[in-house]
Write a protein that holds these residues in place. Structure first.
Motif, short mmCIF file in Angstrom:
data_model
loop_
_atom_site.label_atom_id
_atom_site.label_comp_id
_atom_site.label_asym_id
_atom_site.label_seq_id
_atom_site.Cartn_x
_atom_site.Cartn_y
_atom_site.Cartn_z
N GLY A 116 0.82 -1.20 0.00
CA GLY A 116 0.00 0.00 0.00
C GLY A 116 0.85 1.25 0.00
N LEU A 117 0.22 2.37 -0.25
CA LEU A 117 0.89 3.67 -0.31
C LEU A 117 -0.13 4.74 0.05
CD1 LEU A 117 3.15 4.97 -3.19
CD2 LEU A 117 1.17 6.30 -2.48
N LEU A 118 0.31 5.74 0.80
CA LEU A 118 -0.51 6.92 1.08
C LEU A 118 0.13 8.14 0.44
CD1 LEU A 118 -1.27 6.55 4.91
CD2 LEU A 118 -2.81 6.02 3.02
N TRP A 119 -0.69 8.95 -0.21
CA TRP A 119 -0.21 10.24 -0.67
C TRP A 119 -0.82 11.30 0.26
CZ3 TRP A 119 3.52 12.21 -3.50
CH2 TRP A 119 3.48 13.58 -3.79
N ASP A 120 0.04 12.01 0.98
CA ASP A 120 -0.39 13.07 1.88
C ASP A 120 -0.56 14.34 1.07
OD1 ASP A 120 -0.66 15.08 3.79
OD2 ASP A 120 0.74 14.14 5.19
N LYS A 121 -1.81 14.74 0.83
CA LYS A 121 -2.08 15.90 0.00
C LYS A 121 -1.59 17.19 0.66
CE LYS A 121 -6.29 13.62 -1.64
NZ LYS A 121 -7.78 13.65 -1.66
N ARG A 122 -1.63 17.23 1.97
CA ARG A 122 -1.20 18.43 2.69
C ARG A 122 0.31 18.61 2.59
NH1 ARG A 122 -2.90 18.46 8.81
NH2 ARG A 122 -4.93 18.34 7.77
N ALA A 123 1.04 17.52 2.80
CA ALA A 123 2.50 17.59 2.79
C ALA A 123 3.10 17.31 1.41
CB ALA A 123 3.07 16.60 3.80
N ALA A 124 2.27 16.87 0.47
CA ALA A 124 2.71 16.54 -0.89
C ALA A 124 3.85 15.52 -0.87
CB ALA A 124 3.11 17.79 -1.66
#
Length: 235
Positions: A116-124
């Motif tokens: 799995g992978l998370l993309w943190d939109k706030r921290a880019a």
């Protein structure tokens, strides 16, 4: 080889970007990712680089195998590799992705793996799903009983025995050995966690992977790092 990660957890609307399979005399290669990921420029760039790196690796290894079989007269079996990303959740702060890989390199059978992978939109930036927790051991403690209870029942369903087909696989794997996916039923916050034990982690190759979705409980929330707790919802 396409495998739906945690049926009911992945979003049906996560249509893959149009990426045609690549074939050659030595190998077949597929790499796909969803349109939600394609719209995030730095994430798309990372995925495209990962695709190019993996394809080059497969091409090189398949060509080397062909040369080896030509030297010793053994049969050549075409390589097959795929890496397919799907959306698990798209929340205000995070895009959560699952990945299923498959690799066949001329042996008796291929091998699949999950992640799995998370993309943190706030921290880019990209984050490994387990990294949002204070520790993997803490997450394991929060999930151990429901995970192990489910695994015991599932082994009985598949095998007629809670101990598995081999003493090697008679135990309940720790979370550090599993793929962890973060999902959302509302799209507002993570309220469920997917756990995947791939082949040879909880059982033999013939048993296939063991996959379960568990709710986010107060115990799970306590295991989340403070800076990420607002992204979770207790069910």
């Amino acid at each position: 080889m396409t495998r739906m990660i945690l049926l009911g957890l992945a979003l049906a609307a996560s249509a893959a970007s149009a990426q045609a399979p690549r074939t050659s005399a030595n190998y077949d290669f597929v790499y796909t990712y969803p349109s939600q990921a394609a719209r995030i420029a730095p994430l798309k760039a990372w995925l495209d680089a990962d695709k190019a790196k993996l394809r080059a690796k497969v091409a090189g290894e398949a060509a080397a195998f062909r040369r080896e079989t030509q030297r010793d007269g053994s049969p050549f079996r075409k390589y097959d590799a795929s890496k397919e990303w799907q959306v698990v959740a798209d929340t205000p702060r995070f895009l959560s992705l699952s990945v299923a890989t498959y690799d066949y390199s001329g042996g008796a059978h291929g091998y699949g793996a999950s992640g799995g992978l998370l993309w943190d939109k706030r921290a880019a930036k990209r984050i490994e799903p387990k990294a949002v927790f204070v520790s993997v051991a803490g997450l394991d403690a929060a999930l151990r009983k429901p995970w192990c209870d489910w695994l015991k029942r599932e082994r009985v369903n598949r095998l007629g025995s809670a101990s598995g087909t081999d003493d090697i696989f008679g135990q309940c794997p720790r979370v550090k050995e599993l793929a962890v996916l973060l999902g959302s039923s509302s799209g507002k916050g993570f309220d469920r966690i997917g756990l995947i034990a791939d082949q040879y982690v909880a059982g033999s190759y013939a048993e296939g992977p063991y996959e379960v979705t568990l709710p986010v409980t107060p115990a799970v929330l306590r295991a989340v790092k403070p800076e990420y707790r607002a992204a979770f919802v207790v069910r």
